[in-house]
Each structure stands twice: as C-alpha cells, then as structure tokens.
Write an enzyme that holds these catalytic residues in place. Structure first.
Site, PDB file in Angstrom:
ATOM      1  N   VAL A 375       0.808  -1.226   0.000  1.00 29.93           N
ATOM      2  CA  VAL A 375       0.000   0.000   0.000  1.00 29.93           C
ATOM      3  C   VAL A 375       0.838   1.272   0.000  1.00 29.93           C
ATOM      4  CG1 VAL A 375      -2.046  -1.105   0.984  1.00 29.93           C
ATOM      5  CG2 VAL A 375      -0.347  -0.097   2.513  1.00 29.93           C
ATOM      6  N   GLU A 376       2.162   1.119  -0.047  1.00 35.42           N
ATOM      7  CA  GLU A 376       3.058   2.268  -0.243  1.00 35.42           C
ATOM      8  C   GLU A 376       4.382   1.768  -0.779  1.00 35.42           C
ATOM      9  OE1 GLU A 376       3.737   5.037   3.009  1.00 35.42           O
ATOM     10  OE2 GLU A 376       1.677   4.791   3.720  1.00 35.42           O
TER      11      GLU A 376
END
Ligand code: P53
Length: 478
Positions: A375-376
């Site tokens: 997610v990042e």
C-alpha cells in the site's frame, strides 16, 4: 494480449493520507489533528510540535494541496491513469472534531460520501486507512493520547461510525497506519504521529510505547471484529512499515542481532495476524521490568479480531551490525546502522533496494500465509519543471519499474498471494517525515514549494504516462 503474471483483478492504484493532501484544516467543522500542530522541517531538521496552532508558525498540512476542494479534478486524473483503487484515510477530526464528541459531524461524513461516490463513478475502489497520523489533538491534551485506555473506545466509536456509514461504498479497510513506527522511541515524531504521545522527561519511553501500541492493537482487533459484523464482505487489514533489516556480515552475532532487530516489526504483525503477544516480547517486558496493563478480555479480543490481509509500506532496507564497525551511523531504532555498499540511497538517505521488496513479500507471506497488499512504495525526489513545462522524472520510473519487477517475481516464482500495489503519493503532497513539499512522489506534479508558495496547479509528469501503460498492460509493459 498474452496472459499476465499478475491476476486480472489486481488492484493497481495510488496511495495518500488525508492530512497530507486535503488541507481545509478548519473547514467543514473539522477539528485540529496532530498533523495540524506540526511545522515543516527538512532532511536532518525535525518537524517541531507546537502546543496547539500558534501564530507565527508555518503549518504545511493546513492547506496541503487543497484536495479538499479539488478532489474531483484530481480523481479525474487518477481515472485517466486507469486506477483500479485509491488508498486514502478518513480524517478522524472531520468526523469527530475533538475525538470524544458524543455525535459525529455530518458535514465531515458527507464529504467522504461525496469523495467515495466520485471514485466509484470511475470504478475506482476506495481503500481506507482509519488512522493515518491524524489523531484529534484534543485526545492528546485531554487524555495523553494512546497512553490512555479510553482512546480504544474513541477509536472504536469513530471506526464504527464510518464503517456503518460507508458499508456499501468501501470494502478494503486498514486500522493503524505504520503502527510499528513508534518502535523508534529516540525522537518525538513517531510516538506523536502514531499515538498522540509526547514523552515526559525521564519516563521509560519504551514501556510507554509498548502500552500505547498494545492499546492500539486491542482497538484494531475490536474494529476488525465489529467490521465483519457490519459487513461480512469487508476486508480489514493492518498496516506495517516494513523495512527489512539485514545482518552486516555472516558473523553469527550479526545474524542474531538482525533477528532481534526485526522483532520491532514482527511484534506488531504477530499480534495483528496471530492474535497473541509473542513470547519474545513477553520475555523482553519481563527482563526489563516493564509493567504492561492488559486483561483476559483483551487477550480474547486479540484472538477474535485477527486481520484479513497485511497492508504494508516498502521503501528501503537497513543493515545492522552487532558491533561498531567502520562507517556505522547513529540510528534511533537500532543504535547504529551500517550503510549498505551494494545499494544506492535517495537524497533523503533512504536506501533503494528493489530485491528487498521481493525479500519482504516472502518474509511476510512465509510467516503469515495471508494475502498481502503493497500500500506504499516510491521514491521521494526533487523534480524540475523544464522550460517547456514537462517533468522528466526518469529516476522515479526507474525506481518503480525495478520494484514492480521484483514484486512480479514474488507472485510468479514464489507464489505470494498479492492483492494490489498502490505507490505512495500518486499526486505530490506534504511529506510526513519532513513536512516538505519538495520531497515529491507523484505522477502528478503540484505547483507548491516548501514555504507554501505556488499556484497549486496540477501537471502530468512523464511517469504519469508510464504508469498508465503499466496499468493498461497489467504490469506486462514496464
Ligand atoms: P515521507 C518513515 C519511514 C518509512 C515510512 O514518507 C514513513 C516514515 C515516516 O516518515 O512514512 C510513510 O513523507 C507514511 C506516509 C509517508 C510516506 O511513508 O517522510 O505512511 O505517511 O508520507 C513517505 O517521505
């Protein structure tokens, strides 16, 4: 088109957090969050935490990139890139301005209804973080943040409110962003952003940190359980900052030292996924005389509220040595770290290690066996707008390409179950660590500098067109 390595429903997208892009810090009934009392720093100069919003300071998150009023225009650009999902957070203070309010703020709730509708209009799936460094500041002042058990209930109430409200619009949730950052107790930054804690002089920081972290893990488990009752289709994950720690050498002491260092991350994942406090942590508490408060009911809820997937950020790896060696540098978390001679680093000193992403995917999947979601990921770098208005961010393309290649290997060769990939800061935003605008991650450039000057105009970078093609080909054309 030939069959792609990644599954057809792979969630390509981008990630942000409310406080880093929305701005509108006091609009629509929003209360003050911990991000609203942080000034701007830069590499090597920490952000200052002020006692409330004071005259004469520049607070970069107050306006940020004004996504609050420009989100339609920005989402249109995300749609143009072909985003399948968009990760953002719900600013807690838009919903409960003081954190302990009896009723939620309707204007804040409406804002996210509109935002999610706008995403869904383009078939972009919202992926929502509940707490991303934006605790209501009132909870800090009145309760001491997550030192206080009461914050469990405030967080659960906030989460219940939004999960009920958006139960048909949002499927993917995450509880606490990078919950493990606070394991670094050497600065005020992580404890404040994670937990709303300002350490007092002379207090045992580590003990305080473990207590707050455990309260958050309990709060998270309660929310996972509750969320599944609200909508059984919800997928609720945790969110870890995953920085793999390599041993400096094959000296057995280095290997053991790195193993111990990794427990600063595993502790959080282990509780989230396995629902129990691991033995190594209990022993550590015992050995250090830490008194950590929790009940039988807490232990029960930890078991009942294990997560459905692991969301994690990956930017870099680190190297530790058991002994002082030549070239070692001070590090808040591990005493000292050693620069890895085999990889390069960004201008902000983050070591660029694409293979480390494959390594991390394997480490997490082998340990937990549940779906993963990156997610990042991304490169913070300075961009130059050329005379003709173009931004040729080949370095960013290179970084992302190298990481996506390794991610694909983890799926194709290692069989890791991966849900999606959302590079960080898909549109330029305020850096969490430094408060700078000029540490940029975006595919979309935003005209604003570190002092807050600029038109806020949006501009597509070269990486915008590149990423669009990546999504179009489901990662086959890099
Ligand atoms: P910035 C430290 C180490 C790894 C990730 O970071 C971190 C941090 C805290 O700075 O934060 C995550 O903006 C975080 C985001 C943040 C992003 O990484 O300091 O979840 O909010 O913006 C990048 O360059």
């Amino acid at each position: 088109m030939r069959k792609s390595v990644l599954p057809e429903n792979f969630l390509w997208g981008g990630a942000v957090a409310a406080h880093q892009l929305e701005g509108g810090w006091n609009k629509g009934g929003k209360g003050i969050s911990v991000a609203d009392v942080m000034t701007a720093g830069r590499h090597g100069v920490p952000r200052q935490i002020t006692d409330g919003v004071l005259e004469g300071y520049y607070y970069p998150n107050h306006e940020a990139i004004d996504f609050y009023s420009r989100y339609k225009e920005d989402i249109k650009l995300f749609a143009e890139m072909g985003f399948k999902c968009f990760r953002t957070s719900i600013a807690w203070t838009r919903i409960f301005p003081n954190g302990d309010d009896p009723e939620p703020n309707e204007e804040g709730l409406q804002f996210y209804d509109d935002l999610f509708d706008e995403l869904l209009k383009y078939n972009i799936e919202p992926v929502i973080t509940l707490s991303h460094f934006e605790l209501p500041y009132n909870l800090v002042k009145k309760y001491g943040g997550f030192r206080n058990r009461k914050c469990i209930d405030f967080f659960v109430k906030f989460s219940e409110t939004v999960m009920k409200r958006y139960k048909d619009k949002v499927k993917y949730w995450m509880t606490f962003n990078e919950i493990n950052n606070q394991a670094d107790t050497s600065t005020d930054f992580a404890s404040f952003t994670n937990s709303g804690i300002i350490y007092e002089k002379g207090e045992n920081r580590e003990q305080t940190m473990y207590q707050a972290a455990l309260y958050e893990l309990i709060a998270s488990a309660k929310v996972v359980k509750l969320g599944h009752e609200i909508n059984p289709n919800f997928k609720i994950g945790c969110m870890l900052s995953f920085v793999p720690v390599y041993p400096y050498s094959c000296h057995p002491d280095d290997v053991m030292f790195a193993t111990e260092a990794m427990r600063n991350r595993w502790f959080f994942g282990d509780v989230h996924v396995r629902g129990e406090i691991p033995n190594y942590t209990k022993k550590y508490w015992e050995r250090n005389g830490f008194e950590i408060e929790y009940t039988k009911e807490d232990e029960q809820i930890l078991k009942e509220g294990t997560v459905d997937y692991i969301g994690f950020s990956y930017y870099m790896s680190k190297v530790v040595s058991a002994r002082e060696v030549e070239g070692s540098e001070p590090d808040g978390e591990f005493g000292h770290i050693v620069r890895n001679p085999y990889v390069k680093a960004s201008e902000w000193g983050w070591q660029i290690d694409p293979v480390g992403l494959r390594y991390s995917l394997n480490a997490l999947y082998e340990r937990y066996n549940i779906p993963l979601f990156i997610v990042e990921n991304g490169l913070g770098a300075r961009d130059v707008v050329e005379a003709d208005g173009t931004i040729n961010d080949d370095y960013r393309i290179q970084y992302l390409r190298d990481h996506i290649k390794e991610m694909k290997k983890a799926v194709e060769l290692d069989g890791v179950d991966l849900i999606g990939y959302t590079p960080w800061g898909c549109i330029d935003l305020v850096s969490a660590g430094t408060g700078e605008m000029e540490k940029r991650y975006g595919f979309i450039y935003v005209d604003k500098d570190n002092e807050g000057n600029g038109t806020l105009e949006r501009r597509k970078k070269k990486s915008f067109y590149w990423y669009k093609r990546v999504i179009e080909t489901n990662g086959e054309e890099l």
